[in-house]
Design an enzyme around this catalytic site. Structure first.
Site, PDB file in Angstrom:
ATOM      1  N   ALA A 121      35.575  28.277  42.317  1.00 51.08           N
ATOM      2  CA  ALA A 121      35.965  28.024  43.708  1.00 51.08           C
ATOM      3  C   ALA A 121      36.771  29.198  44.253  1.00 51.08           C
ATOM      4  O   ALA A 121      38.003  29.156  44.323  1.00 51.08           O
ATOM      5  CB  ALA A 121      36.750  26.716  43.798  1.00 51.08           C
ATOM      6  N   GLU A 124      35.514  31.207  50.700  1.00 57.47           N
ATOM      7  CA  GLU A 124      35.851  30.335  51.825  1.00 57.47           C
ATOM      8  C   GLU A 124      35.013  30.779  53.016  1.00 57.47           C
ATOM      9  O   GLU A 124      34.431  31.876  52.996  1.00 57.47           O
ATOM     10  CB  GLU A 124      37.351  30.429  52.144  1.00 57.47           C
ATOM     11  CG  GLU A 124      38.200  30.004  50.948  1.00 57.47           C
ATOM     12  CD  GLU A 124      39.699  30.089  51.196  1.00 57.47           C
ATOM     13  OE1 GLU A 124      40.115  30.362  52.339  1.00 57.47           O
ATOM     14  OE2 GLU A 124      40.445  29.876  50.224  1.00 57.47           O
ATOM     15  N   GLY A 128      34.073  35.349  52.107  1.00 56.33           N
ATOM     16  CA  GLY A 128      32.956  35.340  51.158  1.00 56.33           C
ATOM     17  C   GLY A 128      32.858  36.693  50.489  1.00 56.33           C
ATOM     18  O   GLY A 128      33.249  36.875  49.334  1.00 56.33           O
ATOM     19  N   TRP A 154      30.527  27.080  49.582  1.00 57.65           N
ATOM     20  CA  TRP A 154      29.394  27.550  48.755  1.00 57.65           C
ATOM     21  C   TRP A 154      29.702  27.423  47.267  1.00 57.65           C
ATOM     22  O   TRP A 154      29.439  28.346  46.481  1.00 57.65           O
ATOM     23  CB  TRP A 154      29.024  29.010  49.091  1.00 57.65           C
ATOM     24  CG  TRP A 154      28.835  29.242  50.542  1.00 57.65           C
ATOM     25  CD1 TRP A 154      27.896  28.647  51.349  1.00 57.65           C
ATOM     26  CD2 TRP A 154      29.597  30.105  51.397  1.00 57.65           C
ATOM     27  NE1 TRP A 154      28.040  29.086  52.637  1.00 57.65           N
ATOM     28  CE2 TRP A 154      29.068  29.982  52.697  1.00 57.65           C
ATOM     29  CE3 TRP A 154      30.671  30.972  51.179  1.00 57.65           C
ATOM     30  CZ2 TRP A 154      29.576  30.692  53.780  1.00 57.65           C
ATOM     31  CZ3 TRP A 154      31.172  31.676  52.255  1.00 57.65           C
ATOM     32  CH2 TRP A 154      30.640  31.536  53.527  1.00 57.65           C
ATOM     33  N   GLU A 348      27.418  35.870  44.293  1.00 57.06           N
ATOM     34  CA  GLU A 348      28.154  36.741  43.356  1.00 57.06           C
ATOM     35  C   GLU A 348      28.143  38.207  43.821  1.00 57.06           C
ATOM     36  O   GLU A 348      28.105  39.135  43.019  1.00 57.06           O
ATOM     37  CB  GLU A 348      27.674  36.548  41.914  1.00 57.06           C
ATOM     38  CG  GLU A 348      27.927  35.104  41.481  1.00 57.06           C
ATOM     39  CD  GLU A 348      27.993  34.846  40.008  1.00 57.06           C
ATOM     40  OE1 GLU A 348      28.140  35.787  39.228  1.00 57.06           O
ATOM     41  OE2 GLU A 348      27.912  33.656  39.642  1.00 57.06           O
ATOM     42  N   GLY A 349      28.174  38.354  45.141  1.00 60.76           N
ATOM     43  CA  GLY A 349      28.218  39.674  45.773  1.00 60.76           C
ATOM     44  C   GLY A 349      26.843  40.061  46.297  1.00 60.76           C
ATOM     45  O   GLY A 349      25.889  40.187  45.521  1.00 60.76           O
TER      46      GLY A 349
HETATM   47  N1  COS Z   1      37.848  44.445  37.587  1.00 62.21           N
HETATM   48  C1  COS Z   1      39.203  44.370  37.596  1.00 62.21           C
HETATM   49  N2  COS Z   1      39.934  44.631  38.703  1.00 62.21           N
HETATM   50  C2  COS Z   1      39.282  44.973  39.822  1.00 62.21           C
HETATM   51  C3  COS Z   1      37.875  45.085  39.874  1.00 62.21           C
HETATM   52  C4  COS Z   1      37.152  44.801  38.698  1.00 62.21           C
HETATM   53  N3  COS Z   1      35.830  44.856  38.674  1.00 62.21           N
HETATM   54  N4  COS Z   1      37.501  45.442  41.119  1.00 62.21           N
HETATM   55  C5  COS Z   1      38.628  45.580  41.831  1.00 62.21           C
HETATM   56  N5  COS Z   1      39.698  45.282  41.036  1.00 62.21           N
HETATM   57  C6  COS Z   1      41.094  45.322  41.442  1.00 62.21           C
HETATM   58  C7  COS Z   1      41.502  46.737  41.800  1.00 62.21           C
HETATM   59  O1  COS Z   1      41.968  47.427  40.666  1.00 62.21           O
HETATM   60  C8  COS Z   1      42.589  46.486  42.812  1.00 62.21           C
HETATM   61  O2  COS Z   1      43.753  46.127  42.105  1.00 62.21           O
HETATM   62  P1  COS Z   1      45.194  46.679  42.559  1.00 62.21           P
HETATM   63  O3  COS Z   1      45.389  46.144  43.952  1.00 62.21           O
HETATM   64  O4  COS Z   1      46.122  46.118  41.549  1.00 62.21           O
HETATM   65  O5  COS Z   1      45.064  48.173  42.535  1.00 62.21           O
HETATM   66  C9  COS Z   1      42.121  45.243  43.544  1.00 62.21           C
HETATM   67  O6  COS Z   1      41.238  44.578  42.638  1.00 62.21           O
HETATM   68  C10 COS Z   1      41.397  45.542  44.849  1.00 62.21           C
HETATM   69  O7  COS Z   1      40.360  46.451  44.545  1.00 62.21           O
HETATM   70  P2  COS Z   1      39.696  47.402  45.647  1.00 62.21           P
HETATM   71  O8  COS Z   1      40.720  47.803  46.640  1.00 62.21           O
HETATM   72  O9  COS Z   1      38.910  48.457  44.950  1.00 62.21           O
HETATM   73  O10 COS Z   1      38.721  46.420  46.320  1.00 62.21           O
HETATM   74  P3  COS Z   1      37.689  46.798  47.455  1.00 62.21           P
HETATM   75  O11 COS Z   1      38.280  46.309  48.723  1.00 62.21           O
HETATM   76  O12 COS Z   1      37.172  48.178  47.375  1.00 62.21           O
HETATM   77  O13 COS Z   1      36.456  45.882  47.070  1.00 62.21           O
HETATM   78  C11 COS Z   1      35.202  44.018  46.714  1.00 62.21           C
HETATM   79  C12 COS Z   1      36.599  44.557  46.842  1.00 62.21           C
HETATM   80  C13 COS Z   1      34.421  44.115  48.001  1.00 62.21           C
HETATM   81  C14 COS Z   1      34.466  44.716  45.614  1.00 62.21           C
HETATM   82  C15 COS Z   1      35.383  42.561  46.328  1.00 62.21           C
HETATM   83  O14 COS Z   1      36.052  41.922  47.376  1.00 62.21           O
HETATM   84  C16 COS Z   1      34.098  41.873  46.017  1.00 62.21           C
HETATM   85  O15 COS Z   1      33.555  41.973  44.908  1.00 62.21           O
HETATM   86  N6  COS Z   1      33.576  41.091  46.988  1.00 62.21           N
HETATM   87  C17 COS Z   1      32.456  40.240  46.733  1.00 62.21           C
HETATM   88  C18 COS Z   1      32.953  38.946  46.240  1.00 62.21           C
HETATM   89  C19 COS Z   1      31.870  38.104  45.704  1.00 62.21           C
HETATM   90  O16 COS Z   1      31.087  38.527  44.875  1.00 62.21           O
HETATM   91  N7  COS Z   1      31.843  36.853  46.165  1.00 62.21           N
HETATM   92  C20 COS Z   1      30.932  35.915  45.680  1.00 62.21           C
HETATM   93  C21 COS Z   1      31.720  34.844  45.016  1.00 62.21           C
HETATM   94  S1  COS Z   1      30.780  33.804  44.013  1.00 62.21           S
HETATM   95  S2  COS Z   1      29.314  33.207  45.093  1.00 62.21           S
END
Ligand code: COS
Length: 366
Positions: A121, A124, A128, A154, A348-349
């Site tokens: 979960a 939101e 997303g 979702w 999942e992205g």
């Molecule tokens: N593993 C561990 N830590 C991670 C990581 C990973 N794969 N990716 C990012 N982080 C950490 C970073 O190190 C950073 O930490 P600090 O703030 O302590 O430095 C923090 O998370 C934010 O990372 P970053 O600033 O690089 O994030 P971005 O804004 O560039 O990107 C994305 C974030 C877009 C990649 C993320 O929001 C994402 O994956 N979105 C999609 C979500 C998703 O898949 N939703 C579906 C849910 S299930 S249906």
């Protein structure tokens, strides 16, 4: 299906093949009734397929990441709705095993290993692709523990999860909690009407005054975003594998049709393109799985596998649907694959998020 160094006698592979074959028979019924019976998950659990990465002391199967990916392909080739439930439950089991309080982790992981479902979960309505924007809040209670309030969107099988991993804002930032699926205050607001994966309910959940004890917090307060990102890295290997399984299912029908009807060289070329893409996708999945298995960073490789596998499998399903004619005995299967594969490029992205992650990681390593 061409295999990457398969050992055919491995028990999990024999079991996954048998389940996949049974599920292929059952999938049209699952789709029509919009339900996969819980017995299916209990049977997968009995064969170690619901908590594959969880170590044996916690009730899991303790298998290798590449084995999980292969098992996922075999199950998804039978019934993609069953496969997404297996994928999310395996991901939740891994999070619980790594971050939950030991007693809770033992309790929940053994439930999942037995075929209980794990829900994730995070998303939101307005959070997303950017989960950092979530509004759900966890407020510390004077006597210890937290009260969680908010809406989640979702959530796969959110209507029948034994345990939910719930992310919420706290004073120190996003935190992560293990919450029983039937905790008072959690309600299913809606099940979405969907194009595909119709036998897997996608739920909107409301959390109102959900009280959890202190030990429900997983990891440190404020460190939950990283937990989500790490979970999704592994989850993306699962969804890439699910997409390949769906693509393999459509491909089997296309191959049979081309073999029977010999429609000509263009069809042969399409068959060749599909086989090449599916095998390339599988190699990318195994690249990511091998890195994860060795405990080295695999964020970029997991996103590459998901991006490529889901786009490739969509193409395989589209070409198969365009080629296999109405009236062919495999036509309904191909149409179901085409419906089911679409969401693998979203959840999942999205493919755009995978490109963002890949580019970010490439820039980091430059
Ligand atoms: N593993 C561990 N830590 C991670 C990581 C990973 N794969 N990716 C990012 N982080 C950490 C970073 O190190 C950073 O930490 P600090 O703030 O302590 O430095 C923090 O998370 C934010 O990372 P970053 O600033 O690089 O994030 P971005 O804004 O560039 O990107 C994305 C974030 C877009 C990649 C993320 O929001 C994402 O994956 N979105 C999609 C979500 C998703 O898949 N939703 C579906 C849910 S299930 S249906």
């Amino acid at each position: 299906m061409s295999d990457v160094n398969p050992v055919e006698s491995e028990p999990w592979r024999i079991a996954a093949r048998a389940h996949g074959a049974r599920l292929a028979e059952a999938a049209p019924g699952h789709e029509a009734s919009e339900l996969v019976p819980m017995d299916v998950y209990r049977a997968l659990g009995a064969d170690g397929l619901m908590a594959m990465h969880v170590r044996a002391e916690l009730g899991g199967a303790g298998l290798r990441v590449g084995d999980y990916a292969e098992a996922m392909m075999l199950i998804a080739a039978g019934c993609a709705s069953t496969a997404v439930t297996m994928a999310v439950t395996n991901m939740v089991g891994e999070v619980l095993a790594a971050f939950a309080d030991p007693a809770l982790s033992a309790r929940y992981c053994s439930q999942l290993a037995a075929g209980g479902l794990g829900g994730f979960a995070l998303s939101e309505t307005n959070a997303g692709s950017d989960p950092a924007g979530m509004r759900t809040r966890a407020t510390p209670l004077a006597g210890g523990g937290y009260r969680i309030d908010g809406d989640k969107q979702w959530i796969s099988h959110g209507d029948r999860a034994a345990v939910l991993v719930v992310w919420a804002q706290t004073e120190r930032g996003i935190s992560c909690f293990a919450v029983p699926g039937d905790a008072p205050g959690i309600s299913v607001v809606r099940k979405e009407e969907k194009l595909g994966l119709r036998a897997s309910a996608t739920c909107a959940l409301a959390l109102e005054n959900v009280v959890v004890p202190e030990e429900a917090l997983m990891g440190e307060e404020g460190r939950g975003f990283r937990v989500a990102m790490m979970a999704l890295d592994g989850g993306r290997i699962g969804i890439a594998s699910q997409a390949i399984g769906i693509g393999e299912c459509a491909f089997a029908v296309l191959r049979r049709y081309v073999n029977e009807a010999r429609p000509g060289q263009l069809a042969d070329f399409q068959l060749a393109d599909c086989r090449t893409r599916l095998d390339a996708a599988r190699l990318l999945v195994h690249q990511a799985a091998n890195l994860k298995q060795r405990g080295v960073p695999f964020t970029r490789e997991a996103s590459m596998a998901k991006l490529f596998a889901t786009e490739a499998s969509q193409l395989v399903c589209d070409l198969s649907a365009a080629r296999v004619p109405l009236g062919h005995p495999g036509r309904a299967t191909v149409e179901r694959c085409q419906r089911d594969v679409r969401v693998t490029r979203i959840y999942e992205g999205t493919s755009e998020i995978q490109r963002h992650v890949i580019a970010r990681e490439v820039m980091k390593s430059a």
